[in-house]
Design an enzyme around this catalytic site. Sequence first.
Site, PDB file in Angstrom:
ATOM      1  N   THR A  13      51.528  75.165 -22.340  1.00 49.01           N
ATOM      2  CA  THR A  13      51.898  73.965 -21.072  1.00 49.01           C
ATOM      3  C   THR A  13      52.664  72.968 -21.832  1.00 49.01           C
ATOM      4  O   THR A  13      53.691  72.364 -21.152  1.00 49.01           O
ATOM      5  CB  THR A  13      50.526  73.668 -20.551  1.00 49.01           C
ATOM      6  N   GLY A 134      46.325  62.804 -18.187  1.00 52.68           N
ATOM      7  CA  GLY A 134      47.566  63.048 -18.296  1.00 52.68           C
ATOM      8  C   GLY A 134      48.674  61.734 -18.155  1.00 52.68           C
ATOM      9  O   GLY A 134      49.053  61.403 -18.995  1.00 52.68           O
ATOM     10  N   ASP A 201      35.472  67.534 -21.878  1.00 48.20           N
ATOM     11  CA  ASP A 201      36.768  67.258 -22.010  1.00 48.20           C
ATOM     12  C   ASP A 201      36.941  66.034 -21.180  1.00 48.20           C
ATOM     13  O   ASP A 201      37.406  65.107 -21.711  1.00 48.20           O
ATOM     14  CB  ASP A 201      37.683  68.077 -20.392  1.00 48.20           C
ATOM     15  N   LYS A 205      37.045  61.719 -23.228  1.00 46.59           N
ATOM     16  CA  LYS A 205      38.180  61.669 -23.072  1.00 46.59           C
ATOM     17  C   LYS A 205      37.671  59.996 -22.396  1.00 46.59           C
ATOM     18  O   LYS A 205      38.062  58.671 -22.715  1.00 46.59           O
ATOM     19  CB  LYS A 205      39.490  61.763 -21.509  1.00 46.59           C
TER      20      LYS A 205
HETATM   21  P1  NAP Z   1      48.315  75.821 -24.511  1.00 45.69           P
HETATM   22  O1  NAP Z   1      49.008  75.938 -23.448  1.00 45.69           O
HETATM   23  O2  NAP Z   1      47.110  77.155 -24.544  1.00 45.69           O
HETATM   24  O3  NAP Z   1      49.191  75.983 -25.610  1.00 45.69           O
HETATM   25  C1  NAP Z   1      48.504  76.052 -26.785  1.00 45.69           C
HETATM   26  C2  NAP Z   1      50.218  76.554 -28.137  1.00 45.69           C
HETATM   27  O4  NAP Z   1      49.695  76.010 -29.389  1.00 45.69           O
HETATM   28  C3  NAP Z   1      50.868  77.061 -27.380  1.00 45.69           C
HETATM   29  O5  NAP Z   1      52.251  77.881 -28.349  1.00 45.69           O
HETATM   30  C4  NAP Z   1      50.382  78.171 -28.972  1.00 45.69           C
HETATM   31  O6  NAP Z   1      50.977  79.029 -29.564  1.00 45.69           O
HETATM   32  C5  NAP Z   1      50.389  77.280 -29.380  1.00 45.69           C
HETATM   33  N1  NAP Z   1      48.936  77.330 -30.980  1.00 45.69           N
HETATM   34  C6  NAP Z   1      47.935  77.770 -30.724  1.00 45.69           C
HETATM   35  N2  NAP Z   1      47.242  78.223 -31.685  1.00 45.69           N
HETATM   36  C7  NAP Z   1      47.641  77.881 -32.768  1.00 45.69           C
HETATM   37  C8  NAP Z   1      48.003  78.671 -34.546  1.00 45.69           C
HETATM   38  N3  NAP Z   1      47.329  79.051 -34.867  1.00 45.69           N
HETATM   39  N4  NAP Z   1      48.947  78.222 -35.072  1.00 45.69           N
HETATM   40  C9  NAP Z   1      50.327  77.908 -34.099  1.00 45.69           C
HETATM   41  N5  NAP Z   1      50.290  77.631 -32.876  1.00 45.69           N
HETATM   42  C10 NAP Z   1      49.521  77.774 -32.353  1.00 45.69           C
HETATM   43  O7  NAP Z   1      47.408  74.715 -24.478  1.00 45.69           O
HETATM   44  P2  NAP Z   1      48.380  73.475 -23.680  1.00 45.69           P
HETATM   45  O8  NAP Z   1      47.283  73.237 -22.616  1.00 45.69           O
HETATM   46  O9  NAP Z   1      49.494  73.148 -24.200  1.00 45.69           O
HETATM   47  O10 NAP Z   1      47.200  72.497 -24.658  1.00 45.69           O
HETATM   48  C11 NAP Z   1      47.583  71.653 -25.788  1.00 45.69           C
HETATM   49  C12 NAP Z   1      46.895  70.592 -26.631  1.00 45.69           C
HETATM   50  O11 NAP Z   1      47.274  69.346 -25.029  1.00 45.69           O
HETATM   51  C13 NAP Z   1      44.960  70.617 -26.534  1.00 45.69           C
HETATM   52  O12 NAP Z   1      44.343  69.786 -27.090  1.00 45.69           O
HETATM   53  C14 NAP Z   1      45.146  69.615 -24.820  1.00 45.69           C
HETATM   54  O13 NAP Z   1      43.592  69.332 -24.804  1.00 45.69           O
HETATM   55  C15 NAP Z   1      45.974  69.298 -24.519  1.00 45.69           C
HETATM   56  N6  NAP Z   1      46.361  68.191 -22.997  1.00 45.69           N
HETATM   57  C16 NAP Z   1      46.450  69.717 -22.333  1.00 45.69           C
HETATM   58  C17 NAP Z   1      47.058  69.078 -20.987  1.00 45.69           C
HETATM   59  C18 NAP Z   1      47.203  69.651 -20.226  1.00 45.69           C
HETATM   60  O14 NAP Z   1      47.213  70.095 -18.731  1.00 45.69           O
HETATM   61  N7  NAP Z   1      47.222  71.173 -20.295  1.00 45.69           N
HETATM   62  C19 NAP Z   1      46.677  67.539 -20.615  1.00 45.69           C
HETATM   63  C20 NAP Z   1      46.637  66.732 -21.498  1.00 45.69           C
HETATM   64  C21 NAP Z   1      46.613  67.375 -23.258  1.00 45.69           C
HETATM   65  P3  NAP Z   1      51.415  80.787 -28.645  1.00 45.69           P
HETATM   66  O15 NAP Z   1      52.795  79.787 -27.193  1.00 45.69           O
HETATM   67  O16 NAP Z   1      51.981  81.147 -29.059  1.00 45.69           O
HETATM   68  O17 NAP Z   1      49.954  81.519 -28.540  1.00 45.69           O
HETATM   69  N1  HSE Z   2      42.278  70.371 -18.747  1.00 43.24           N
HETATM   70  C1  HSE Z   2      42.406  68.861 -18.823  1.00 43.24           C
HETATM   71  C2  HSE Z   2      42.057  68.143 -17.045  1.00 43.24           C
HETATM   72  C3  HSE Z   2      43.954  68.527 -19.072  1.00 43.24           C
HETATM   73  O1  HSE Z   2      42.357  68.655 -15.875  1.00 43.24           O
HETATM   74  O2  HSE Z   2      42.351  67.070 -17.204  1.00 43.24           O
HETATM   75  C4  HSE Z   2      43.774  66.960 -19.125  1.00 43.24           C
HETATM   76  O3  HSE Z   2      44.217  66.311 -19.583  1.00 43.24           O
END
Ligand code: NAP
Ligand code: HSE
Length: 440
Positions: A13, A134, A201, A205
């Site tokens: 994402t 975010g 989570d 934060k």
């Molecule tokens: P996600 O959609 O699950 O993406 C994770 C990515 O990491 C995927 O591309 C996955 O590969 C890759 N990955 C996981 N394990 C791996 C490994 N061992 N080696 C290589 N690649 C690996 O997660 P996300 O939502 O983007 O979140 C990522 C980070 O941002 C987290 O720390 C989360 O807390 C933070 N965050 C998320 C949001 C949100 O709104 N989603 C907001 C703020 C912060 P594949 O694609 O091949 O599976």
């Molecule tokens: N899972 C988190 C949320 C992503 O819903 O706020 C953003 O940090």
Amino acid sequence: MRQVNLGIIGAGTVGGGVVQALERNGALMASRLGVRLHVARVAVRDLKKKRGVSIPQTILTTDVGSVVNDPEIDLVVELIGGTTLARTLTLDALKQGKPVVTANKALLSAHGEELFAAAEQFGANLYYEASVAGGIPIIKVLREGLIGNRITRIYGIVNGTCNYILTRMKLEGADFADVLADAQRLGYAEAEPSLDVDGYDAAHKTGILASLAHGFWVNPRDIYVEGIRNITKLDIRFATQLGYTIRLLGIVKKIAPAKGSPKGESQIQVSVYPTLVPDSHVLASVNDVFNAIYVRGDVVGDTLYYGRGAGQDATASAVLSDLADAALDLKCGKSRVPPFVPHERKGAVLKMDDIICRYYLRLTVVDKPGTLAKIAAILGEASIGISSVIQPEGHEGKSVPLILMIHDAKNSAMRGALAKIGRLGVIKAPPLMIRVENFD
Ligand code: NAP
Ligand code: HSE
């Protein structure tokens, strides 16, 4: 123009959003920064996975280490989540003097002090704007915009998933499980969604915000955490009837030192729990995936920051802000703003038992003579006052919800009284208590 080569680890994402946003606004950023940000390598788990963004196969790899160790990579962007591999690769990059950008609040909460120490030791910076709220630039606000203030209050809606769930439960009467599935589909939820709904989570934060505001790194074990799993549509309905909206709040409050406490010792409340927010308060109208953070400084007064708290584009925007800072630091050869400056060694987190607030209580009771008297007697013995009572009519002899609004009381006293109430024969389900915030 100088080029900074990015090694992006994770293209889900957030990582996918960053690649997309750089395609869209990379040239604009280059003209603003005088530095071009070039996506040189991208590490993922599964090379064959279909992605919403096209990434050339030639730069894709599953070998995370090869990205961190590649001498061509100037800046590592950690977007895989989790605290094990993410910690190792962040430390490896910092040890090589490479700056790291991360959105990983769980990592910072668990290992922040170690990572900041490594950043200082090896002269590489760590950037984490996307870790909290975010797209809202709240890290910059606390670290730079409000640097001349003592922060006395932070009230934050900092989990987009929980806010989205609570909003849809209230406005549409939707079911918890259905809305959580939608939040996952929309990319708001963590890979492990219990981190969202059980409040962890938000605690990660809130701990980061508390640490920045109060100058000592808050140990996540000291943060009191409750999630939203036990909130029912019934509670949302009664809260509405009473003029409140239920929100999961991260709260950081400076508490006046108790009489006789050692001079200079500051105590802060750092907690996360579902809260009854008066409908007249601005945080009650923050809906859906939006986050809002209310910050009070002793010089500036009250300030409010609002925006999308989760999801691809909002989070990518925060990562781009860090990429810009990192690129400028690389351009001028020094880290202009360190990741965290400890300055309050004596700080301590107040125990939840000692916190005083108002409460909403939902009891499931048998509607028969003497029920209310028994409950009131237990509360009275603990010197806990009732401010109002609601019990729907027409349930004689049967189970009925009994809602009590409670005056200010210590959490320890409420906990003790609730344990006794729960043991009464007229109580038919575990009591539910939600704290009420008056934003004093
Ligand atoms: P996600 O959609 O699950 O993406 C994770 C990515 O990491 C995927 O591309 C996955 O590969 C890759 N990955 C996981 N394990 C791996 C490994 N061992 N080696 C290589 N690649 C690996 O997660 P996300 O939502 O983007 O979140 C990522 C980070 O941002 C987290 O720390 C989360 O807390 C933070 N965050 C998320 C949001 C949100 O709104 N989603 C907001 C703020 C912060 P594949 O694609 O091949 O599976
Ligand atoms: N899972 C988190 C949320 C992503 O819903 O706020 C953003 O940090």
